[in-house]
Write a protein that holds these residues in place. Structure first.
Motif, PDB file in Angstrom:
ATOM      1  N   PHE A   1       0.836  -1.204   0.000  1.00 12.33           N
ATOM      2  CA  PHE A   1       0.000   0.000   0.000  1.00 12.33           C
ATOM      3  C   PHE A   1       0.867   1.249   0.000  1.00 12.33           C
ATOM      4  O   PHE A   1       1.756   1.392   0.844  1.00 12.33           O
ATOM      5  CB  PHE A   1      -0.920   0.010   1.231  1.00 12.33           C
ATOM      6  CG  PHE A   1      -1.930  -1.097   1.217  1.00 12.33           C
ATOM      7  CD1 PHE A   1      -3.078  -0.989   0.457  1.00 12.33           C
ATOM      8  CD2 PHE A   1      -1.720  -2.257   1.954  1.00 12.33           C
ATOM      9  CE1 PHE A   1      -4.006  -2.010   0.423  1.00 12.33           C
ATOM     10  CE2 PHE A   1      -2.634  -3.281   1.939  1.00 12.33           C
ATOM     11  CZ  PHE A   1      -3.788  -3.163   1.169  1.00 12.33           C
TER      12      PHE A   1
ATOM     13  N   ASP B   1      -3.069   3.393   4.995  1.00 14.79           N
ATOM     14  CA  ASP B   1      -3.439   2.044   4.559  1.00 14.79           C
ATOM     15  C   ASP B   1      -2.459   1.004   5.099  1.00 14.79           C
ATOM     16  O   ASP B   1      -2.864  -0.088   5.488  1.00 14.79           O
ATOM     17  CB  ASP B   1      -3.498   1.957   3.032  1.00 14.79           C
ATOM     18  CG  ASP B   1      -4.716   2.653   2.468  1.00 14.79           C
ATOM     19  OD1 ASP B   1      -5.786   2.629   3.121  1.00 14.79           O
ATOM     20  OD2 ASP B   1      -4.614   3.228   1.376  1.00 14.79           O
TER      21      ASP B   1
ATOM     22  N   ALA C   1      -3.567  -2.026   7.417  1.00  8.67           N
ATOM     23  CA  ALA C   1      -3.215  -3.370   6.931  1.00  8.67           C
ATOM     24  C   ALA C   1      -2.353  -4.092   7.969  1.00  8.67           C
ATOM     25  O   ALA C   1      -2.534  -5.297   8.202  1.00  8.67           O
ATOM     26  CB  ALA C   1      -2.489  -3.281   5.594  1.00  8.67           C
TER      27      ALA C   1
ATOM     28  N   SER D   1      -3.273  -7.504   9.783  1.00 11.44           N
ATOM     29  CA  SER D   1      -2.282  -8.573   9.642  1.00 11.44           C
ATOM     30  C   SER D   1      -1.883  -9.131  10.999  1.00 11.44           C
ATOM     31  O   SER D   1      -1.766 -10.345  11.178  1.00 11.44           O
ATOM     32  CB  SER D   1      -1.040  -8.061   8.908  1.00 11.44           C
ATOM     33  OG  SER D   1      -1.359  -7.694   7.586  1.00 11.44           O
TER      34      SER D   1
ATOM     35  N   PHE E   1      -7.895  -7.575   1.889  1.00 11.69           N
ATOM     36  CA  PHE E   1      -7.419  -6.298   1.352  1.00 11.69           C
ATOM     37  C   PHE E   1      -7.980  -6.033  -0.045  1.00 11.69           C
ATOM     38  O   PHE E   1      -8.289  -4.893  -0.382  1.00 11.69           O
ATOM     39  CB  PHE E   1      -5.894  -6.256   1.339  1.00 11.69           C
ATOM     40  CG  PHE E   1      -5.276  -6.341   2.715  1.00 11.69           C
ATOM     41  CD1 PHE E   1      -5.956  -5.915   3.840  1.00 11.69           C
ATOM     42  CD2 PHE E   1      -4.008  -6.866   2.887  1.00 11.69           C
ATOM     43  CE1 PHE E   1      -5.391  -5.992   5.110  1.00 11.69           C
ATOM     44  CE2 PHE E   1      -3.429  -6.949   4.146  1.00 11.69           C
ATOM     45  CZ  PHE E   1      -4.120  -6.517   5.265  1.00 11.69           C
TER      46      PHE E   1
ATOM     47  N   GLN F   1     -10.157  -2.782  -0.933  1.00 13.15           N
ATOM     48  CA  GLN F   1      -9.699  -1.931  -2.033  1.00 13.15           C
ATOM     49  C   GLN F   1     -10.814  -1.739  -3.062  1.00 13.15           C
ATOM     50  O   GLN F   1     -10.980  -0.662  -3.619  1.00 13.15           O
ATOM     51  CB  GLN F   1      -8.471  -2.573  -2.695  1.00 13.15           C
ATOM     52  CG  GLN F   1      -7.777  -1.716  -3.708  1.00 13.15           C
ATOM     53  CD  GLN F   1      -6.967  -0.592  -3.080  1.00 13.15           C
ATOM     54  OE1 GLN F   1      -6.520  -0.703  -1.949  1.00 13.15           O
ATOM     55  NE2 GLN F   1      -6.779   0.471  -3.816  1.00 13.15           N
TER      56      GLN F   1
ATOM     57  N   PRO G   1      -7.671  -0.149   2.873  1.00 15.11           N
ATOM     58  CA  PRO G   1      -8.146  -0.527   4.200  1.00 15.11           C
ATOM     59  C   PRO G   1      -8.513   0.648   5.101  1.00 15.11           C
ATOM     60  O   PRO G   1      -9.508   0.589   5.820  1.00 15.11           O
ATOM     61  CB  PRO G   1      -6.970  -1.307   4.797  1.00 15.11           C
ATOM     62  CG  PRO G   1      -6.166  -1.764   3.641  1.00 15.11           C
ATOM     63  CD  PRO G   1      -6.348  -0.726   2.582  1.00 15.11           C
TER      64      PRO G   1
END
Length: 90
Positions: free
Chosen positions: A10, A15, A19, A23, A42, A46, A52
């Motif tokens: 990203f 983002d 993310a 994660s 994701f 998107q 995100p």
């Protein structure tokens, strides 16, 4: 093989931050499955919100019921769309 490698895809810092959050929360189980689940998540975020961060910031619990959105039928081990919806709402 590190699921956090997906974070660097990203370009925007916000983002990457979001993310990394997802994660870290989903980093349990088989690494290949974690990567598949995160890639799917994701991609869905998107698709509708350009990333995100915008997906989460624009999330409305009444409007964005996981059963009616791109999260529908998403699952990672025992976490599902309802769990992600609750996280986004929080």
């Amino acid at each position: 093989t590190d699921p956090l490698a997906l974070v660097h895809r990203f370009p925007r810092a916000e983002d990457r931050e979001m993310a990394a959050f997802f994660s870290a929360l989903l980093a349990y189980g088989n690494v290949k499955q974690i990567q598949r689940s995160l890639t799917s998540l994701f991609s869905r975020m998107q698709e509708v919100a350009d990333g995100p961060a915008r997906f989460v910031l624009g999330f409305d619990a009444d409007r964005d019921s996981p059963s009616r959105t791109v999260l529908h039928e998403w699952k990672h081990r025992f976490a599902d769309a309802e769990d992600l919806g609750a996280l986004c709402w929080l």
